[in-house]
Design an enzyme around this catalytic site. Structure first.
Site, PDB file in Angstrom:
ATOM      1  N   GLY A 126       0.831  -1.206   0.000  1.00  0.00           N
ATOM      2  CA  GLY A 126       0.000   0.000   0.000  1.00  0.00           C
ATOM      3  C   GLY A 126       0.858   1.246   0.000  1.00  0.00           C
ATOM      4  NE  ARG A 131     -17.223  -8.543  12.863  1.00  0.00           N
ATOM      5  CZ  ARG A 131     -17.142  -8.758  14.164  1.00  0.00           C
ATOM      6  NH1 ARG A 131     -16.413  -7.948  14.906  1.00  0.00           N
ATOM      7  NH2 ARG A 131     -17.793  -9.735  14.738  1.00  0.00           N
ATOM      8  CD  GLN A 146      -0.118  -8.272   1.054  1.00  0.00           C
ATOM      9  OE1 GLN A 146      -0.041  -8.017   2.256  1.00  0.00           O
ATOM     10  NE2 GLN A 146      -0.436  -7.357   0.156  1.00  0.00           N
ATOM     11  N   GLY A 202      -2.718  -2.573   8.171  1.00  0.00           N
ATOM     12  CA  GLY A 202      -4.016  -2.498   7.502  1.00  0.00           C
ATOM     13  C   GLY A 202      -5.117  -3.177   8.295  1.00  0.00           C
ATOM     14  CG  HIS A 236      -6.497  -1.344  15.743  1.00  0.00           C
ATOM     15  ND1 HIS A 236      -6.177  -0.206  16.448  1.00  0.00           N
ATOM     16  CD2 HIS A 236      -6.792  -0.934  14.487  1.00  0.00           C
ATOM     17  CE1 HIS A 236      -6.275   0.848  15.641  1.00  0.00           C
ATOM     18  NE2 HIS A 236      -6.645   0.428  14.448  1.00  0.00           N
TER      19      HIS A 236
END
Length: 325
Positions: free
Chosen positions: A9, A96, A110, A128, A185
């Site tokens: 990103g 969600r 990734q 992210g 988080h």
């Protein structure tokens, strides 16, 4: 010896805020030469090229090269530090589960690319959002990388909590120590004043419990939304700053407790394998340890149960989607 830092990103707002600080030595130290690898999706490669031009134009003595690619295999090849910033933001009308699935399509490949191509000493920070569960997905798709090498960022929450407490008490941020955030988080996170110290005094003894529970905890948890409301965009510079803090202290060491979201081994009743924010000691060298014997009373336990419950729900959702085993 030079280190390779991969940033995903990279053309986004956080990427732009962080790359120049990394290249100047603020993350890995003033003597550490480095190569930057910028991973972006095809439509953003031109913007990433512009950022690379600016990085070269700064003539940073530590920066040896900047590579740009849309291929995760190339991006993570030989990477010593990976900052996974790029993620799919929640859009209007998205449930969600939709958000988790969309991000799974990013973090699953990734994780595999890190597993197959990164350096043997790789360290990974997921920025992210939803960061804890994106980290869980990447970690579970990199079975050959020790899970202690993966972390998600809750340092921004910690920094916010420290700053708000310092302002409330009229002290400097340097007077606040060992203030950590537990759990997810998200707005359910728990900033812990029971184990924090302000000029050597227990932080929780310096504030009213009513303020702590009904003002401080919700405001720390919703600070990101407050910033979006004020500036019309999400936190970028402060998120970049927290990522620098996180990696610098992980690699170079710190003398205070800090917050990192890492895979649980069952500490403090957090279910094995969940990626939860914990208090950590940071001796340096990319290591961390979760200290035993911290105070977790009834109030803290009740808050922990809520945020850990949310992490379990997210874990179960991505498992159902086939994103983790």
């Amino acid at each position: 010896m030079s280190k390779t830092v991969t940033v995903t990103g990279a053309a986004g707002a956080i990427g732009y805020a962080i790359l120049f600080r990394i290249a100047s030595g603020q993350m890995l130290g003033p003597d550490q030469k480095l190569r930057l690898k910028l991973l972006e999706i095809e439509p953003a490669l031109k913007a990433a090229e512009g950022t690379a031009m600016e990085l070269y134009d700064c003539a940073f003595p530590l920066l040896e090269a900047v590579d740009i690619t849309a291929d995760p295999k190339e991006a993570f090849d030989g990477a010593n530090v990976c900052l996974l910033i790029g993620a799919r933001p929640r859009q209007r009308g998205m449930e969600r589960a939709d958000l988790l699935e969309a991000n799974g399509q990013i973090f699953k490949p990734q994780g595999r690319a890190i597993n197959d191509h990164a350096a043997d000493d790789v360290r990974v920070l997921v920025v992210g959002n939803p960061a804890n569960t994106n980290c869980l997905i990447a970690m579970n798709n990199a079975p050959d990388v020790p899970r202690e090498r993966f972390s998600a960022m809750t340092r921004l929450d910690e920094n916010r909590a420290v700053s708000m407490l310092a302002q409330k008490l009229g002290v400097g941020v340097e007077d606040v120590r060992d203030l950590v955030v537990w759990g997810n988080h998200s707005p359910t996170m728990f900033p812990d004043l029971f184990n924090a110290r302000v000029k050597g005094q227990r932080a929780v003894d310096l504030v009213e419990m009513e303020w702590y529970e009904n003002e401080y905890i919700p405001r720390v948890g919703k600070r990101g939304a407050e910033i979006i409301e004020a500036r019309g965009a999400s936190s970028a510079a402060s998120a970049a700053n927290a990522a620098i803090d996180h990696v610098r202290d992980w690699m170079l060491g710190a003398d205070s407790l800090h917050s990192m979201a890492v895979a649980s081994s069952g500490q403090y009743g957090v279910e094995e394998g969940l990626v939860s924010s914990f208090p950590v000691r940071l001796p340096g060298g990319g290591e961390y340890e979760i200290p035993e014997g911290l105070e977790v009373g009834d109030f803290a336990r009740s808050k922990l149960e809520i945020t850990i419950g949310e992490l379990k729900e997210e874990r179960d959702a991505v498992r159902k989607l086939g994103l983790i085993g």
